[in-house]
Design a protein around this motif. Structure first.
Motif, PDB file in Angstrom:
ATOM      1  N   MET A 185      -8.115 -14.662  -0.824  1.00  0.00           N
ATOM      2  CA  MET A 185      -9.420 -15.489  -0.221  1.00  0.00           C
ATOM      3  C   MET A 185      -9.828 -16.587  -1.229  1.00  0.00           C
ATOM      4  O   MET A 185     -10.093 -17.633  -0.718  1.00  0.00           O
ATOM      5  CB  MET A 185     -10.588 -14.503  -0.413  1.00  0.00           C
ATOM      6  N   ARG A 186      -9.477 -16.369  -2.310  1.00  0.00           N
ATOM      7  CA  ARG A 186     -10.004 -17.569  -3.438  1.00  0.00           C
ATOM      8  C   ARG A 186      -9.055 -18.836  -3.314  1.00  0.00           C
ATOM      9  O   ARG A 186      -9.148 -19.877  -3.379  1.00  0.00           O
ATOM     10  CB  ARG A 186     -10.142 -17.134  -4.835  1.00  0.00           C
ATOM     11  N   LEU A 210      -5.513  -2.179  -8.180  1.00  0.00           N
ATOM     12  CA  LEU A 210      -4.466  -3.036  -7.856  1.00  0.00           C
ATOM     13  C   LEU A 210      -3.843  -2.896  -6.818  1.00  0.00           C
ATOM     14  O   LEU A 210      -3.244  -3.759  -6.159  1.00  0.00           O
ATOM     15  CB  LEU A 210      -3.886  -3.704  -9.061  1.00  0.00           C
ATOM     16  N   GLY A 211      -3.568  -1.507  -6.086  1.00  0.00           N
ATOM     17  CA  GLY A 211      -2.636  -1.439  -5.164  1.00  0.00           C
ATOM     18  C   GLY A 211      -3.675  -1.321  -3.940  1.00  0.00           C
ATOM     19  O   GLY A 211      -3.164  -1.535  -2.754  1.00  0.00           O
ATOM     20  N   LYS A 212      -4.973  -1.822  -3.890  1.00  0.00           N
ATOM     21  CA  LYS A 212      -5.795  -1.655  -2.718  1.00  0.00           C
ATOM     22  C   LYS A 212      -5.612  -3.128  -2.022  1.00  0.00           C
ATOM     23  O   LYS A 212      -5.799  -4.112  -2.910  1.00  0.00           O
ATOM     24  CB  LYS A 212      -7.061  -1.664  -3.106  1.00  0.00           C
ATOM     25  N   GLU A 213      -5.458  -2.919  -0.805  1.00  0.00           N
ATOM     26  CA  GLU A 213      -5.155  -4.248  -0.233  1.00  0.00           C
ATOM     27  C   GLU A 213      -6.502  -5.084  -0.339  1.00  0.00           C
ATOM     28  O   GLU A 213      -6.182  -6.389  -0.408  1.00  0.00           O
ATOM     29  CB  GLU A 213      -5.271  -4.049   1.500  1.00  0.00           C
ATOM     30  N   THR A 214      -7.709  -4.783  -0.247  1.00  0.00           N
ATOM     31  CA  THR A 214      -8.646  -5.730  -0.398  1.00  0.00           C
ATOM     32  C   THR A 214      -9.170  -6.064  -1.796  1.00  0.00           C
ATOM     33  O   THR A 214      -9.626  -7.012  -1.862  1.00  0.00           O
ATOM     34  CB  THR A 214     -10.319  -4.918  -0.094  1.00  0.00           C
ATOM     35  N   VAL A 215      -8.539  -5.370  -2.833  1.00  0.00           N
ATOM     36  CA  VAL A 215      -8.479  -6.227  -4.058  1.00  0.00           C
ATOM     37  C   VAL A 215      -7.638  -7.296  -4.041  1.00  0.00           C
ATOM     38  O   VAL A 215      -7.885  -8.301  -4.638  1.00  0.00           O
ATOM     39  CB  VAL A 215      -8.181  -5.058  -5.320  1.00  0.00           C
ATOM     40  N   GLN A 216      -6.295  -6.947  -3.675  1.00  0.00           N
ATOM     41  CA  GLN A 216      -5.251  -8.066  -3.699  1.00  0.00           C
ATOM     42  C   GLN A 216      -5.717  -9.360  -2.666  1.00  0.00           C
ATOM     43  O   GLN A 216      -5.444 -10.576  -3.071  1.00  0.00           O
ATOM     44  CB  GLN A 216      -3.997  -7.456  -3.142  1.00  0.00           C
ATOM     45  N   ASN A 217      -6.426  -8.765  -1.760  1.00  0.00           N
ATOM     46  CA  ASN A 217      -7.189 -10.005  -0.914  1.00  0.00           C
ATOM     47  C   ASN A 217      -8.177 -11.017  -1.640  1.00  0.00           C
ATOM     48  O   ASN A 217      -8.367 -12.148  -1.131  1.00  0.00           O
ATOM     49  CB  ASN A 217      -7.883  -9.432   0.337  1.00  0.00           C
ATOM     50  N   ILE A 218      -8.637 -10.606  -2.843  1.00  0.00           N
ATOM     51  CA  ILE A 218      -9.716 -11.516  -3.511  1.00  0.00           C
ATOM     52  C   ILE A 218      -8.819 -12.631  -3.997  1.00  0.00           C
ATOM     53  O   ILE A 218      -9.454 -13.860  -3.713  1.00  0.00           O
ATOM     54  CB  ILE A 218     -10.156 -10.696  -4.681  1.00  0.00           C
ATOM     55  N   MET A 219      -7.415 -12.637  -4.245  1.00  0.00           N
ATOM     56  CA  MET A 219      -6.848 -13.778  -4.623  1.00  0.00           C
ATOM     57  C   MET A 219      -6.553 -14.320  -3.525  1.00  0.00           C
ATOM     58  O   MET A 219      -6.661 -15.706  -3.598  1.00  0.00           O
ATOM     59  CB  MET A 219      -5.514 -13.255  -5.484  1.00  0.00           C
TER      60      MET A 219
END
Ligand code: BG6
Length: 486
Positions: free
Chosen positions: A186-187, A175-184
């Motif tokens: 992006m959606r 959850l600290g990864k930028e790209t994981v946070q970006n999923i939200m």
């Protein structure tokens, strides 16, 4: 331009397990980065607690080789002190109380999992968790959070009888990864996706976390854990939750965590029979990856020579929600595989009518959206275009967004955001008790089946894409895994 976020409030960060690998490789470099960003100041005190004999200089010296040298490290280095002691004794916590004083404090449990509950109990008993006079007292708990549903539930109970949920920060470093946070982002910041983000248009979802690294020196931890417990109810389910969640009412921690918990609770619990057929596990043998020799898993130090622990797992799951019913989610993760590749591949349904029968393009490939989490973070949309020429013929092309082309990325451990958010009291990126238990509940039938020796277990060669049985699992549905590293 967005304003610079505020500096975190003055606090003491106590790291229990302060001489360990996590502190050296991830936490301290993250704190140095936060200092470089101006997000923590001179008013941060760091206390490392460990069983090893030594003094402040011993701990500072241990950390020296793991951090970027410069003014930030010089500053932080001077704020670090060391307290040697035994986590199982009350004396240690009394001594800690003297060192921590009266202000804000956070206790990071970077210890083996069996100590989590007892440590929180001892912190509370020593009065270290009391939030009086406006000060905060928080505890950060690493994974693995429990070993199965029953132990995770028990750990939640142990912790929540001593402290409030608002004081507990359960870490999942994905959850600290930028790209994981970006999923939200992006959606929920792009209207065009929402219309197609459901079971009318999406055929299936694949979530992969493949690693080339083997178990290496982590034999003792890994042999008691395995790929399922290490990666699925935590990291892979966080990705699933980001893809599957409904839009929260607002961007507050509880609204977001409620939506994520709802998706996890909607994962259909497999029956005992499905638990045998809807998962495949595997173990790597001896071989090579590139120019590196890989020792067979069972020949790894601290691993039992007859170990049945899985180093690979693939599963098929269903999410029984209005949005997702009928859309299979295929998950896989493993070590010593062909490529490092963490990605989510959303495959859309085929067009309803093949219009181009005359021109041999009656089997148009489906569109795919690939969210590449690591490496080479980016987003790729694969779609069909007309090949130039007199007749109608199609070709598959891809529209590619690479993070590195637009933003400065890298050099981050992922723990920067998590530590900063914790200091700021923002629990959005931390798991709530119900999320943890929902994750374990969904995988428990598989763990139960495997404990009885049921289900498919197959060896695979290092550097491969995993066991052949995992290909068969998905091929049953007329699908293939997205190629690793593609
Ligand atoms: C950890 C697991 O939580 O995540 C490791 O214990 C795994 O086994 C690691 O290698 C993967 O994280 P990352 O950030 O390297 O993808």
């Amino acid at each position: 331009m967005s304003a610079q976020p505020p500096q975190a409030p003055a606090a003491t960060l106590v790291i229990l397990g302060g001489t360990g690998d996590l502190t050296r490789r991830l936490l301290m470099p993250a704190l140095v980065n936060l200092c470089g960003d101006g997000l923590i100041g001179d008013d941060l005190k760091i206390i490392g607690v460990g069983s090893r004999e030594g003094d402040d200089e011993m701990l500072r010296g241990l950390l020296d080789e793991f951090v970027a040298k410069g003014p930030c490290w010089d500053k932080l280095r001077g704020c670090i002190s060391y307290l040697p002691g035994d986590f199982t004794t009350d004396e240690l916590f009394e001594a800690l109380k003297g060192k921590v004083g009266d202000g804000n404090a956070a206790f990071y449990l970077a210890t083996p999992g069996q100590f989590f509950g007892p440590i929180v109990q001892k912190l509370a008993k020593a009065g270290l968790m009391e939030e009086s006079d406006g000060r905060f007292r928080r505890v950060l708990v690493e994974k693995p959070y429990g070993h199965d549903l029953a132990s995770a539930h028990e750990l939640n109970e142990q912790i929540l009888t001593c402290v409030a949920e608002s004081q507990v920060y359960r870490i999942d470093h994905f959850l600290g990864k930028e790209t994981v946070q970006n999923i939200m982002v992006m959606r929920f910041a792009n209207a065009f996706l929402e219309a197609a983000w459901n079971n009318r248009y999406i055929d299936h979802v694949q979530i992969t976390a493949a690693e080339t690294v083997d178990v290496g020196s982590r034999g003792s931890f890994y042999d008691a854990t395995g790929a399922m417990r290490d990666m699925v109810p935590n990291h892979l389910f966080q990705l699933l939750a980001m893809v599957g969640m409904e839009a929260p009412n607002d961007f507050t921690a509880d609204a977001i965590r409620t939506e994520k918990a709802k998706v996890l609770k909607a994962i259909r619990t497999p029956t005992a029979e499905e638990a045998k057929t809807e998962a495949v596990r595997g173990q790597y043998g001896a071989g090579r990856i590139g120019d590196r020799d890989v020792t067979a898993y069972t020949a790894t130090a601290d691993v039992a020579s007859d170990s049945k622990t899985e180093t690979y797992v693939a599963l098929k799951l269903w999410v029984d929600s209005w949005r997702w019913v009928g859309v299979p989610f295929y998950l896989r993760t493993g070590k010593a595989l062909a490529a490092r590749d963490t990605e989510i591949v959303i495959t859309f349904k085929r067009v309803p009518l093949a219009l181009f029968q005359e021109t041999q393009v009656d089997t148009l490939p489906p569109n795919r959206l690939i969210l590449q989490i690591q490496p080479d973070e980016g987003i790729h949309l694969c779609f069909e275009v007309k090949k130039p020429g007199a007749k109608i013929d199609t070709a598959s092309v891809s529209m590619d967004f690479a993070y590195a082309d637009c933003f400065k990325i890298g050099g981050r451990t992922g723990y920067e955001t998590l530590l900063y958010d914790m200091f700021m009291g923002d629990q959005t990126l931390f798991q709530r008790a119900d999320q943890i238990e929902a994750g374990w509940a969904a995988v428990q039938p598989f763990l139960d089946a495997w404990a009885k020796g049921e289900g498919v277990m197959e060896d695979y060669a290092p550097g491969s894409a995993g066991p052949a049985a995992a290909d068969a699992l998905i091929a049953r549905d007329g699908i293939q895994w997205h190629a690793l590293g593609a």
